[in-house]
Design a protein around this motif. Structure first.
Motif, PDB file in Angstrom:
ATOM      1  N   LEU A  51       0.757  -1.321  -0.126  1.00  0.00           N
ATOM      2  CA  LEU A  51      -0.188  -0.102  -0.012  1.00  0.00           C
ATOM      3  C   LEU A  51       0.799   1.208  -0.058  1.00  0.00           C
ATOM      4  CD1 LEU A  51      -2.679   1.371   0.247  1.00  0.00           C
ATOM      5  CD2 LEU A  51      -2.543   1.038   2.632  1.00  0.00           C
ATOM      6  N   LEU A  52       1.978   1.411   1.013  1.00  0.00           N
ATOM      7  CA  LEU A  52       2.701   2.466   0.771  1.00  0.00           C
ATOM      8  C   LEU A  52       3.610   2.622  -0.344  1.00  0.00           C
ATOM      9  CD1 LEU A  52       4.210   4.693   2.400  1.00  0.00           C
ATOM     10  CD2 LEU A  52       5.810   2.916   3.331  1.00  0.00           C
ATOM     11  N   VAL A  86      -8.713   0.109   7.361  1.00  0.00           N
ATOM     12  CA  VAL A  86      -8.267  -0.616   8.554  1.00  0.00           C
ATOM     13  C   VAL A  86      -6.693  -0.792   8.213  1.00  0.00           C
ATOM     14  CG1 VAL A  86      -7.622  -2.379   9.885  1.00  0.00           C
ATOM     15  CG2 VAL A  86      -9.857  -1.856   9.375  1.00  0.00           C
ATOM     16  N   HIS A  87      -6.053  -1.013   7.063  1.00  0.00           N
ATOM     17  CA  HIS A  87      -4.915  -0.980   6.584  1.00  0.00           C
ATOM     18  C   HIS A  87      -4.178   0.374   6.463  1.00  0.00           C
ATOM     19  CE1 HIS A  87      -5.353  -5.277   5.711  1.00  0.00           C
ATOM     20  NE2 HIS A  87      -4.071  -5.510   5.854  1.00  0.00           N
ATOM     21  N   VAL A  88      -4.843   1.316   6.025  1.00  0.00           N
ATOM     22  CA  VAL A  88      -4.527   2.655   5.886  1.00  0.00           C
ATOM     23  C   VAL A  88      -4.239   3.241   7.234  1.00  0.00           C
ATOM     24  CG1 VAL A  88      -5.226   5.116   5.132  1.00  0.00           C
ATOM     25  CG2 VAL A  88      -5.499   3.292   3.584  1.00  0.00           C
ATOM     26  N   ARG A  89      -5.083   3.115   8.049  1.00  0.00           N
ATOM     27  CA  ARG A  89      -5.005   3.675   9.596  1.00  0.00           C
ATOM     28  C   ARG A  89      -3.865   2.859  10.197  1.00  0.00           C
ATOM     29  NH1 ARG A  89     -10.187   2.118  11.585  1.00  0.00           N
ATOM     30  NH2 ARG A  89      -9.081   0.311  12.513  1.00  0.00           N
ATOM     31  N   ARG A 111      -4.939   9.062  -1.304  1.00  0.00           N
ATOM     32  CA  ARG A 111      -3.621   9.325  -2.117  1.00  0.00           C
ATOM     33  C   ARG A 111      -2.457   9.904  -1.267  1.00  0.00           C
ATOM     34  NH1 ARG A 111      -5.798  15.350  -4.218  1.00  0.00           N
ATOM     35  NH2 ARG A 111      -5.663  16.156  -1.982  1.00  0.00           N
ATOM     36  N   TYR A 112      -1.304   9.938  -1.788  1.00  0.00           N
ATOM     37  CA  TYR A 112      -0.161  10.281  -1.193  1.00  0.00           C
ATOM     38  C   TYR A 112      -0.099  11.758  -1.524  1.00  0.00           C
ATOM     39  CZ  TYR A 112       4.600  10.528   0.759  1.00  0.00           C
ATOM     40  OH  TYR A 112       5.577  11.127   1.544  1.00  0.00           O
TER      41      TYR A 112
END
Length: 116
Positions: A51-52, A86-89, A111-112
Motif C-alpha cells: 500500500l505504501l 483498516v490497513h491505511v489507518r 492518495r499520497y
C-alpha cells in the motif's frame, strides 16, 4: 491528463531501476523490503508495504478502495472495502509523523500528498 499519466508511468519505470525510494522522511529499501521513517525502522506487513509503495510511487494520484484492492490483494481473493481503511489507518500509525502524507478523500479513496 494523458500526458500526466505518461509522465507517471515514466517515473514509475525509472524508480523500478532504483533500489530505494526516499520522500518526505520515508525511505523504502526495495530489495530488502525495509521501510524507515526519519531513520527509524518501521515494521510493516506485506499489505501495508504494498500500500505504501503504491501510494508513494504515484504522488497526487487518488486510488479508490477497489483499485487498491486490485493492486494489493490477490486476484479472486474477496476483501471487504473497509479492510483497506483498516490497513491505511494502521500504516499511518506505524509511519508516525510521516503518516500525514497519506490523505483520505471522503467518498473517493486515498492518495499520497507530498510535502510542499
Amino acid at each position: 491528463e494523458m500526458e500526466s499519466r505518461g509522465q507517471a508511468v515514466l517515473r514509475l519505470t525509472n524508480r523500478k531501476k532504483e533500489d530505494k525510494i526516499e520522500k518526505d522522511g520515508i525511505k523504502i529499501l526495495l530489495k530488502r523490503h525495509e521501510v524507515f521513517e526519519n531513520g527509524r525502522q518501521v515494521d510493516l506487513t506485506l499489505k501495508e508495504y504494498g500500500l505504501l509503495k503504491l501510494l508513494i510511487t504515484h504522488p497526487g494520484t487518488v486510488f479508490s478502495r477497489e483499485e487498491i484492492m486490485d493492486q494489493i490483494w490477490e486476484t479472486g481473493f474477496y476483501v471487504e472495502t473497509r479492510t483497506v481503511d483498516v490497513h491505511v489507518r494502521t500504516l499511518r500509525q506505524k509511519l508516525g509523523e510521516a503518516g500525514k502524507y497519506i490523505e483520505t478523500l471522503r467518498g473517493v479513496g486515498y492518495r499520497y500528498h507530498e510535502a510542499d
